[in-house]
Design a protein around this motif. Structure first.
Motif, short mmCIF file in Angstrom:
data_model
loop_
_atom_site.label_atom_id
_atom_site.label_comp_id
_atom_site.label_asym_id
_atom_site.label_seq_id
_atom_site.Cartn_x
_atom_site.Cartn_y
_atom_site.Cartn_z
N GLN A 108 13.86 4.63 -11.92
CA GLN A 108 13.41 5.57 -12.93
C GLN A 108 15.04 5.77 -12.66
N TRP A 147 9.66 3.11 -7.94
CA TRP A 147 9.73 3.03 -8.99
C TRP A 147 10.03 4.17 -9.63
N LEU A 148 10.27 5.33 -8.55
CA LEU A 148 10.93 6.89 -8.97
C LEU A 148 12.46 6.61 -8.55
N ASP A 149 13.10 6.07 -7.52
CA ASP A 149 14.59 5.32 -7.67
C ASP A 149 15.35 4.84 -8.70
N SER A 181 -8.87 -4.98 -12.98
CA SER A 181 -8.46 -3.53 -12.54
C SER A 181 -7.38 -3.20 -12.07
N ALA A 182 -6.27 -2.82 -12.72
CA ALA A 182 -4.78 -3.01 -11.45
C ALA A 182 -5.54 -1.85 -10.63
N ALA A 183 -4.65 -2.75 -9.27
CA ALA A 183 -5.00 -1.57 -8.03
C ALA A 183 -3.71 0.06 -7.68
N ILE A 184 -4.19 1.31 -7.29
CA ILE A 184 -3.20 2.46 -7.89
C ILE A 184 -2.35 2.06 -6.74
N PRO A 185 -0.76 1.53 -7.41
CA PRO A 185 0.10 1.17 -7.23
C PRO A 185 0.55 2.49 -5.26
N ALA A 233 5.84 1.88 -3.37
CA ALA A 233 6.09 1.47 -4.54
C ALA A 233 6.07 2.63 -5.60
N VAL A 234 5.14 3.54 -5.35
CA VAL A 234 6.11 4.86 -6.66
C VAL A 234 6.98 5.19 -6.10
N ASP A 235 7.19 5.34 -4.89
CA ASP A 235 8.64 6.01 -4.69
C ASP A 235 9.89 4.88 -5.10
N GLU A 241 2.22 4.30 -2.31
CA GLU A 241 3.60 5.10 -1.91
C GLU A 241 4.55 4.67 -1.98
#
Lengths: 361, 179
Positions: free
Chosen positions: A21, A17-19, A5-9, A13-15, A11
């Motif tokens: 996008q 990815w959002l940047d 199962s993939a690990a939850i990214p 990595a999320v930021d 913070e």
């Protein structure tokens, strides 16, 4: 539970990815927005207060137009070409624009006569005048109703002013056979101007005519294409003008009508300016309304293919216009109306629906 | 002497006006896609976002000399316009669809492109407040600044941001598993 199962990214990595996008979204928008057209629309629309804040100034173009057309000094040369002399600065500026248009090759002018933008622009300027007529009738009526005692003199004065404006309008309309219905409406309006109720009816009719002309502009600015739930997209600036015309057609507020008509005419002037690659577009609609594209009284059309050209509204002269050998001059004369008896200057009439121009003077 | 002064004043005003025009044009060109994106992020369709951005820019142009931080001002004004619009639409579901404007030469093409944006599918499932604070956050605003703009307290901003990031993280994880 099997498999990896993939690990939850986290913070960060999320930021990131959002940047990414966000960048992609804005980049995609930048490619799909017409930023220059948008900027121009903002400038035009934002200037509406300048345009209508001082209505008299905004409509000075109309005075300039009047200065060009019914000339106080008219010199007819032996070629039948009419020259107007003016000293007013604004009229001179408009006169230069008109001269530029008149100097375009005759074949170009014949094509531009039926160009939707040019047709919309002259109608746009017409709408300004009709709306102004309606607004001034309203103001006159309001003023008359406040007069104590007998308002008869005020009524007569208001009617005389409105008649004068309606006749000036009719003169312009008479040069545009496609607007024969509007001409009929204005002539009827002019005849009906007497007494309080008639003035009110005339005001309502003028507003109806303005709405009708605005819808006409909407049609002209709607690109041809298959009828779907939504009309095909028009180019940006054209869509902007189309929307203004729609707003004008459906607004119920007379102050809005004045604003919208002024902004619409201004936007359409710029559309024509772009079309003709002219830097100074102000007043172009007025110049077109005055028939700058229609004057072929001194034009050499001998090499122009007229087989698919609608000549209705073309102004030509017995002595100055040179036609292709295939044109039957006698027949053309019979299908035209002489502007003044013996002048040798004619306007190609739409069928038999001619107008006696001498009654408009 | 008076005439000379007056002439200088007129010249100075002309230069000032011309500079302001150039500044606004530069701001518009650089910022309008960002502003449209900012509104889309908060839940506007692309065409509606372009409409509201144009309205905002008209106001910015009219009041240019009085606006100190144009980008922040435009975000604030456009956000409020969006909230007003959305509340109107909720009351009037038959409100007319936005038409092509000067800024959007091909609304249908823009709408089609919009449908293909992965991020919008993700944002669509977030509650409005989370979308809102996330929009400000990705544009570089701190929770304290966002709180000041939206009139809510910083703790609420941080809480909404946390929930929004968790949702995004979960979605990223799901996407990775699917691929």
């Amino acid at each position: 539970m099997t498999g990896v199962s993939a690990a939850i990214p986290d913070e960060g990595a999320v930021d990131d990815w959002l940047d990414r996008q966000r960048e992609a979204l804005i980049g995609g928008l930048a490619e799909r927005l017409d930023v220059e057209a948008g900027l121009r629309a903002v400038r035009i629309y934002a200037r509406r207060d300048d345009l209508v804040g001082d209505l008299g100034r905004a409509l000075d173009v109309e005075s300039g137009l009047a200065a060009i057309l019914p000339p106080p000094t008219v010199v007819a040369s032996t070629s039948g070409r009419v020259t107007h002399f003016r000293s007013d600065g604004e009229a001179v500026a408009l006169g230069i624009t008109r001269q530029f248009i008149e100097n375009l090759p005759p074949a170009t002018r014949l094509g531009l006569r039926r160009h939707p933008i040019c047709m919309a622009s002259s109608r746009g300027r017409l709408v300004v005048r009709v709306v102004k007529l309606a607004y001034e009738l309203s103001s006159d009526l309001a003023a008359i109703r406040e007069v104590e005692g007998s308002p008869a003199l005020h009524l007569q004065l208001a009617a005389a002013r409105a008649r004068s404006r309606a006749r000036a309008l009719a003169r312009d309309l008479s040069r545009h056979p496609a607007l024969a219905h509007a001409l009929a409406a204005v002539l009827a309006l002019s005849r009906s101007l007497a007494g309080d109720p008639a003035l009110a009816v005339a005001r309502d009719n003028a507003r109806s005519l303005a709405r009708e002309l605005a819808l006409d502009i909407v049609k002209l600015l709607t690109p041809a294409g298959p009828r779907t739930r939504r009309a095909p997209a028009a180019p940006g600036a054209q869509a902007f003008a189309r929307r203004l015309a729609l707003d004008l057609a459906y607004t119920a507020d007379s102050r809005d009508e004045i604003e919208l008509a002024a902004v619409l005419a201004h936007a359409l002037d710029h559309q024509v300016g772009d079309l003709l690659e002219l830097k100074h577009a102000e007043g172009l609609g007025a110049v077109l309304l005055a028939g700058a594209l229609d004057d072929f009284t001194d034009a050499d059309l001998s090499d122009v293919d007229l087989s698919a050209v609608d000549l209705t509204g073309v102004r030509w002269s017995e002595w100055g216009t040179r036609w292709p050998a295939t044109v039957d001059i006698a027949r053309l004369r019979s299908e035209s109306q002489e502007t003044e008896p013996g002048s040798g200057v004619y306007v190609v009439a739409p069928g038999t629906a001619t107008v006696d121009l001498t009654t408009l003077v | 002497m008076e005439a000379a002064t007056s002439s200088v004043d007129v010249g100075a005003r002309h230069v000032a006006r011309s500079t302001a025009e150039d500044e606004f044009a530069s701001f518009y060109r650089q910022f309008v896609p960002t502003l449209v994106g900012f509104l889309i992020w908060q839940g506007a369709s692309a065409c509606l976002a372009a409409d509201l951005a144009q309205e905002t820019m008209i106001k910015a142009y009219q009041g240019w000399s009085r606006i100190e931080s144009p980008a922040a001002w435009a975000r604030r004004v456009a956000s409020r316009a969006l909230v007003r619009h959305l509340s109107r639409v909720e009351e009037d579901p038959a409100a007319r669809a936005p038409e092509a404007d000067a800024l959007v030469p091909q609304p249908d093409a823009l709408a089609q492109w919009e449908c293909g944006q992965e991020i919008l599918g993700l944002l669509a499932v977030l509650p409005p407040r989370q979308r809102q604070v996330l929009a400000w956050s990705v544009d570089g605003y701190t929770p304290a600044e966002i709180a000041a703009e939206l009139g809510i307290d910083s703790a609420a901003v941080r809480s909404n941001l946390l929930k929004a990031r968790r949702s995004v993280a979960q979605r990223m994880k799901s996407s990775e598993e699917e691929s």
